[in-house]
Design a protein around this motif. Structure first.
Motif, PDB file in Angstrom:
ATOM      1  N   VAL A 223       0.836  -1.198   0.000  1.00 47.18           N
ATOM      2  CA  VAL A 223       0.000   0.000   0.000  1.00 47.18           C
ATOM      3  C   VAL A 223       0.871   1.249   0.000  1.00 47.18           C
ATOM      4  N   LYS A 224       0.504   2.217  -0.831  1.00 42.52           N
ATOM      5  CA  LYS A 224       1.251   3.471  -0.879  1.00 42.52           C
ATOM      6  C   LYS A 224       1.094   4.233   0.431  1.00 42.52           C
ATOM      7  N   GLN A 225       2.027   5.120   0.719  1.00 35.68           N
ATOM      8  CA  GLN A 225       1.938   5.922   1.935  1.00 35.68           C
ATOM      9  C   GLN A 225       0.643   6.728   1.934  1.00 35.68           C
ATOM     10  N   GLY A 226      -0.031   6.704   3.066  1.00 35.18           N
ATOM     11  CA  GLY A 226      -1.316   7.384   3.181  1.00 35.18           C
ATOM     12  C   GLY A 226      -2.488   6.529   2.751  1.00 35.18           C
ATOM     13  N   GLY A 227      -2.201   5.303   2.255  1.00 36.21           N
ATOM     14  CA  GLY A 227      -3.272   4.390   1.858  1.00 36.21           C
ATOM     15  C   GLY A 227      -3.888   3.692   3.058  1.00 36.21           C
ATOM     16  N   GLN A 228      -4.808   2.778   2.771  1.00 35.24           N
ATOM     17  CA  GLN A 228      -5.548   2.135   3.860  1.00 35.24           C
ATOM     18  C   GLN A 228      -5.694   0.637   3.646  1.00 35.24           C
ATOM     19  N   ILE A 229      -5.802  -0.066   4.756  1.00 31.39           N
ATOM     20  CA  ILE A 229      -6.149  -1.483   4.770  1.00 31.39           C
ATOM     21  C   ILE A 229      -7.364  -1.636   5.658  1.00 31.39           C
ATOM     22  N   VAL A 230      -8.386  -2.306   5.144  1.00 32.22           N
ATOM     23  CA  VAL A 230      -9.566  -2.611   5.957  1.00 32.22           C
ATOM     24  C   VAL A 230      -9.721  -4.119   6.007  1.00 32.22           C
ATOM     25  N   SER A 231      -9.861  -4.652   7.216  1.00 36.03           N
ATOM     26  CA  SER A 231     -10.036  -6.088   7.397  1.00 36.03           C
ATOM     27  C   SER A 231     -11.375  -6.368   8.053  1.00 36.03           C
ATOM     28  N   VAL A 232     -11.998  -7.458   7.613  1.00 39.18           N
ATOM     29  CA  VAL A 232     -13.249  -7.892   8.247  1.00 39.18           C
ATOM     30  C   VAL A 232     -13.012  -9.098   9.148  1.00 39.18           C
ATOM     31  N   VAL A 233     -11.748  -9.534   9.248  1.00 44.20           N
ATOM     32  CA  VAL A 233     -11.420 -10.683  10.094  1.00 44.20           C
ATOM     33  C   VAL A 233     -10.261 -10.401  11.048  1.00 44.20           C
ATOM     34  N   GLY A 234      -9.447  -9.389  10.720  1.00 44.69           N
ATOM     35  CA  GLY A 234      -8.317  -9.058  11.569  1.00 44.69           C
ATOM     36  C   GLY A 234      -8.776  -8.508  12.907  1.00 44.69           C
ATOM     37  N   PRO A 235      -7.871  -8.324  13.850  1.00 44.71           N
ATOM     38  CA  PRO A 235      -8.294  -7.880  15.175  1.00 44.71           C
ATOM     39  C   PRO A 235      -8.812  -6.445  15.166  1.00 44.71           C
ATOM     40  N   PRO A 236      -9.840  -6.161  15.961  1.00 44.76           N
ATOM     41  CA  PRO A 236     -10.258  -4.765  16.156  1.00 44.76           C
ATOM     42  C   PRO A 236      -9.111  -3.992  16.812  1.00 44.76           C
ATOM     43  N   ASN A 237      -9.008  -2.708  16.507  1.00 42.02           N
ATOM     44  CA  ASN A 237      -8.009  -1.885  17.174  1.00 42.02           C
ATOM     45  C   ASN A 237      -8.692  -0.827  18.033  1.00 42.02           C
ATOM     46  N   ALA A 238      -7.869  -0.019  18.711  1.00 35.50           N
ATOM     47  CA  ALA A 238      -8.428   0.988  19.613  1.00 35.50           C
ATOM     48  C   ALA A 238      -9.302   1.983  18.858  1.00 35.50           C
ATOM     49  N   ARG A 239      -8.906   2.316  17.627  1.00 34.92           N
ATOM     50  CA  ARG A 239      -9.696   3.249  16.818  1.00 34.92           C
ATOM     51  C   ARG A 239     -11.113   2.720  16.617  1.00 34.92           C
ATOM     52  N   PHE A 240     -11.222   1.415  16.377  1.00 31.73           N
ATOM     53  CA  PHE A 240     -12.545   0.798  16.227  1.00 31.73           C
ATOM     54  C   PHE A 240     -13.309   0.875  17.538  1.00 31.73           C
ATOM     55  N   VAL A 270       0.533   3.730   6.814  1.00 35.20           N
ATOM     56  CA  VAL A 270      -0.690   3.168   6.235  1.00 35.20           C
ATOM     57  C   VAL A 270      -1.720   3.002   7.341  1.00 35.20           C
ATOM     58  N   LYS A 271      -2.941   3.406   7.092  1.00 37.37           N
ATOM     59  CA  LYS A 271      -4.000   3.304   8.103  1.00 37.37           C
ATOM     60  C   LYS A 271      -4.638   1.922   8.069  1.00 37.37           C
ATOM     61  N   TYR A 272      -4.775   1.310   9.240  1.00 36.01           N
ATOM     62  CA  TYR A 272      -5.461   0.017   9.359  1.00 36.01           C
ATOM     63  C   TYR A 272      -6.785   0.209  10.080  1.00 36.01           C
ATOM     64  N   SER A 273      -7.838  -0.413   9.549  1.00 38.90           N
ATOM     65  CA  SER A 273      -9.153  -0.364  10.179  1.00 38.90           C
ATOM     66  C   SER A 273      -9.771  -1.748  10.210  1.00 38.90           C
ATOM     67  N   PHE A 274     -10.508  -2.009  11.259  1.00 34.89           N
ATOM     68  CA  PHE A 274     -11.333  -3.217  11.341  1.00 34.89           C
ATOM     69  C   PHE A 274     -12.768  -2.807  11.087  1.00 34.89           C
ATOM     70  N   LEU A 275     -13.463  -3.591  10.259  1.00 31.79           N
ATOM     71  CA  LEU A 275     -14.859  -3.285   9.957  1.00 31.79           C
ATOM     72  C   LEU A 275     -15.766  -4.386  10.458  1.00 31.79           C
ATOM     73  N   PHE A 276     -16.769  -4.011  11.243  1.00 34.54           N
ATOM     74  CA  PHE A 276     -17.860  -4.917  11.560  1.00 34.54           C
ATOM     75  C   PHE A 276     -19.097  -4.331  10.894  1.00 34.54           C
ATOM     76  N   MET A 277     -19.563  -4.985   9.851  1.00 31.11           N
ATOM     77  CA  MET A 277     -20.594  -4.437   8.987  1.00 31.11           C
ATOM     78  C   MET A 277     -21.877  -4.076   9.747  1.00 31.11           C
ATOM     79  N   LYS A 278     -22.479  -2.960   9.345  1.00 33.49           N
ATOM     80  CA  LYS A 278     -23.735  -2.510   9.942  1.00 33.49           C
ATOM     81  C   LYS A 278     -24.887  -2.755   8.968  1.00 33.49           C
ATOM     82  N   PRO A 279     -25.993  -3.329   9.440  1.00 38.33           N
ATOM     83  CA  PRO A 279     -27.163  -3.482   8.574  1.00 38.33           C
ATOM     84  C   PRO A 279     -27.636  -2.122   8.072  1.00 38.33           C
ATOM     85  N   SER A 280     -28.099  -2.073   6.829  1.00 35.18           N
ATOM     86  CA  SER A 280     -28.572  -0.806   6.267  1.00 35.18           C
ATOM     87  C   SER A 280     -29.481  -1.059   5.084  1.00 35.18           C
TER      88      SER A 280
END
Length: 331
Positions: A223-240, A270-280
């Protein structure tokens, strides 16, 4: 009514049981379920691996995708009427059953060009893909994304959605899945058995991770500098934890278990985020437009009758499925 449920956490078979009909709140609809689908979420909930975020009373009916027909509406429901064909991702599960009560904001009218079985394959993977690609990665036409496990249930939808958004897509799969992901529009296909994606790719705007572990850690290298990684299985982090209001203790637990990824964030910028999908239901309406215009099509591997939901779970755990696994209640 009949339902497939778990009575306690652990790798126990689903149990077919008679349970009371669900109650219908003022903003709920009661639906006769025609089809549901299997997701990794079912196994994670069953095994108790999400108890830090989700804790259900037992017995609990699994199933987080549904398609069916409205047979009753709550007093304050405005969006739906009896007889409407709907699909959705129920926030509390419960789709492995003959009937379900679900909030009107969690569902949408079923795409007119899909059967109930096809529609049931969409909500969880569709919303997950949309929220990762659009809401979190905020990708736009011409940018590049790596979608891990392209021939899986999430991957087959995410590739199509990304291409509909004008995004360049690389994906990983086995030799057996290469033809499928190519047909869905993948621009670069990496055979994970013989090739290393972190050696072949560079300067990507984002990564959609569905695998976790070392695969997730290697994603930081592409990932280029300033890019992002989003995981739906990786560990949640404090930001989440802070974003969802998990509280001081849970947020610090998340900080602890994700500390290795935090170091990689700092190392690669690179920014890492964990996603837990929300119904919508609103986002499902957006997906419906793409589906009805045939820019996105469901990819189904196998359909099981309702009473064979346990076999469907076992097939899902085998890792052999290419696309979604459906549990059919009607027809």
């Amino acid at each position: 009514m009949q339902a497939m449920l778990i009575e306690k956490y652990g790798k126990y078979p689903l149990k077919l049981a008679d349970i009371p009909m669900p109650t219908v709140g003022d903003h709920d609809i009661l639906a006769e379920i025609h089809a549901a689908s299997i997701n990794p979420l079912d196994r994670l909930v069953r095994d108790g691996k999400l108890r830090i975020m989700l804790k259900y009373d037992m017995p609990h009916v699994l199933g987080y995708d549904l398609s069916g027909i409205v047979i009753q509406v709550g007093k304050k429901v405005e969006k739906f009427k009896i007889g409407d064909e709907i699909y959705g991702r129920p926030s509390k599960g419960g789709a492995f059953a003959e009937y379900i009560s679900v909030h009107e904001n969690d569902i949408a009218l079923k795409p007119k060009n899909l059967s109930h079985a096809e529609a049931a394959s969409i909500p969880l993977v569709g919303l997950t893909s949309y929220q990762v690609l659009h809401d979190h990665l905020e990708l736009s036409a011409g940018q590049k994304v790596l979608i891990q496990a392209g021939s899986g249930g999430v991957g087959t939808f995410a590739i199509q959605l990304a291409k509909a958004m004008g995004i360049y897509v690389a994906t990983t799969t086995s030799e057996a899945g290469a033809g499928l992901v190519r047909s869905l529009g993948a621009d670069q296909i990496i055979n994970y058995r013989t090739e290393q994606f972190n050696k072949l790719l560079h300067d990507y705007d984002g990564v959609f991770d569905t695998i976790g572990g070392e695969t997730l850690e290697k994603a930081f290298q592409i990932v280029k500098q300033g890019g992002q990684i989003v995981s739906v299985v990786g560990p949640p982090n404090a930001r989440f934890g802070e974003a969802v209001g998990s509280g001081f203790i849970k947020t610090n637990v998340f900080r602890l278990i994700s500390r290795k990824l935090t170091k990689l964030e700092n190392k690669y910028n690179v920014k890492y985020s964990f996603l837990f999908m929300k119904p919508s239901g609103r986002q499902l309406e957006i997906l419906t437009e793409w589906i009805e215009s045939e820019k996105i099509k469901p990819v189904i591997d196998r359909v099981f009758p309702f009473k064979e939901a346990q076999k469907a779970m076992e097939y899902s755990e085998s890792g052999r499925a290419k696309g979604k696994i459906i549990v059919k209640m009607k027809g």
